[in-house]
Design a protein around this motif. Structure first.
Motif, PDB file in Angstrom:
ATOM      1  N   GLU A  26       0.807  -1.237  -0.159  1.00 56.66           N
ATOM      2  CA  GLU A  26       0.069   0.051  -0.005  1.00 56.66           C
ATOM      3  C   GLU A  26       0.909   1.422  -0.026  1.00 56.66           C
ATOM      4  OE1 GLU A  26      -2.329  -0.708   3.484  1.00 56.66           O
ATOM      5  OE2 GLU A  26      -3.691  -2.256   2.366  1.00 56.66           O
ATOM      6  N   ALA A  27       1.902   1.378   0.577  1.00 54.46           N
ATOM      7  CA  ALA A  27       2.917   2.544   0.822  1.00 54.46           C
ATOM      8  C   ALA A  27       3.649   2.641  -0.585  1.00 54.46           C
ATOM      9  CB  ALA A  27       4.036   2.339   1.787  1.00 54.46           C
ATOM     10  N   HIS A  29       2.365   1.791  -3.425  1.00 49.06           N
ATOM     11  CA  HIS A  29       1.195   2.288  -4.321  1.00 49.06           C
ATOM     12  C   HIS A  29       1.005   3.705  -4.210  1.00 49.06           C
ATOM     13  CE1 HIS A  29      -2.294   2.372  -6.847  1.00 49.06           C
ATOM     14  NE2 HIS A  29      -3.151   2.695  -6.057  1.00 49.06           N
ATOM     15  N   ARG A  30       0.876   4.101  -2.817  1.00 47.82           N
ATOM     16  CA  ARG A  30       1.048   5.610  -2.655  1.00 47.82           C
ATOM     17  C   ARG A  30       2.191   6.402  -2.758  1.00 47.82           C
ATOM     18  NH1 ARG A  30      -0.381   3.358   2.563  1.00 47.82           N
ATOM     19  NH2 ARG A  30       1.312   4.341   3.439  1.00 47.82           N
ATOM     20  N   ASP A  32       4.712   6.429  -0.743  1.00 47.98           N
ATOM     21  CA  ASP A  32       5.165   6.863   0.630  1.00 47.98           C
ATOM     22  C   ASP A  32       6.287   6.198   0.704  1.00 47.98           C
ATOM     23  OD1 ASP A  32       5.334   7.145   3.438  1.00 47.98           O
ATOM     24  OD2 ASP A  32       3.445   5.993   3.820  1.00 47.98           O
ATOM     25  N   PHE A  70       8.465   5.318  -8.160  1.00 49.75           N
ATOM     26  CA  PHE A  70       7.287   6.209  -7.991  1.00 49.75           C
ATOM     27  C   PHE A  70       6.814   7.354  -9.011  1.00 49.75           C
ATOM     28  CE2 PHE A  70       8.616   5.901  -3.191  1.00 49.75           C
ATOM     29  CZ  PHE A  70       8.014   4.851  -3.040  1.00 49.75           C
ATOM     30  N   ARG A  78      -0.476   0.312 -11.735  1.00 53.18           N
ATOM     31  CA  ARG A  78      -1.002  -0.313 -10.416  1.00 53.18           C
ATOM     32  C   ARG A  78       0.132  -0.855  -9.770  1.00 53.18           C
ATOM     33  NH1 ARG A  78      -4.894   1.838  -8.537  1.00 53.18           N
ATOM     34  NH2 ARG A  78      -5.429   0.099  -7.531  1.00 53.18           N
ATOM     35  N   ASP A  80      -0.849  -3.893  -7.135  1.00 51.88           N
ATOM     36  CA  ASP A  80      -1.756  -4.375  -6.223  1.00 51.88           C
ATOM     37  C   ASP A  80      -1.567  -5.842  -6.087  1.00 51.88           C
ATOM     38  OD1 ASP A  80      -3.415  -2.020  -6.321  1.00 51.88           O
ATOM     39  OD2 ASP A  80      -4.359  -2.678  -8.381  1.00 51.88           O
TER      40      ASP A  80
END
Length: 140
Positions: A26-27, A29-30, A32, A70, A78, A80
């Protein structure tokens, strides 16, 4: 499920590792970076799709490797997790995952194409850390 008293593994290990890896994805994907680095060992070794093909060693090199990804991902790609399987011992574990990693155009051209990930983890002071990552795409 009953816990075997002779089994020294913590029954929550798999859940902790799953949370670590899904939080990492998730990080990613963001975009982050702090979230991507969290839960990784100082001596991380990563073999990734792009160069260097001899691998990346150490948390500083791992950190420096992510910004170009990034930038690419910000164009609509994506990242995921589709499947994640974990095997945990008392202080060493491994996991493997398949991810949808690509742009909509890449998915249209190759709908079944998946990024393959393998993680090696170790437990230090009661906390799981990713010590090894291997990212690859199949080569047809």
């Amino acid at each position: 499920m009953r816990h075997d008293p002779h089994d020294s593994r913590d029954p929550d290990d798999e859940a902790q590792i799953r949370a670590l890896i899904t939080g990492w994805a998730e990080a990613v994907h963001r975009g982050d970076l702090a979230g991507v680095l969290a839960g990784h060992a100082q001596d991380i070794v990563m073999f990734d799709v792009p160069p260097p093909h001899h691998g990346i060693r150490g948390l500083a090199a791992y950190r420096a490797h992510w910004p170009p990804f990034f930038a690419w991902q910000a164009q609509g790609a994506r990242f995921d997790i589709e499947t994640l399987d974990i095997t945990a011992g008392t202080d060493v574990a491994y996991a493997h995952a398949l991810l949808r990693c690509g742009t909509p155009e890449e998915f249209d051209a190759h709908p079944g194409f998946r990024l393959r990930l393998t993680f090696g983890l170790r437990k230090e002071h009661g906390r799981w850390l990713v010590a090894h990552e291997h990212h690859s795409f199949p080569h047809d």
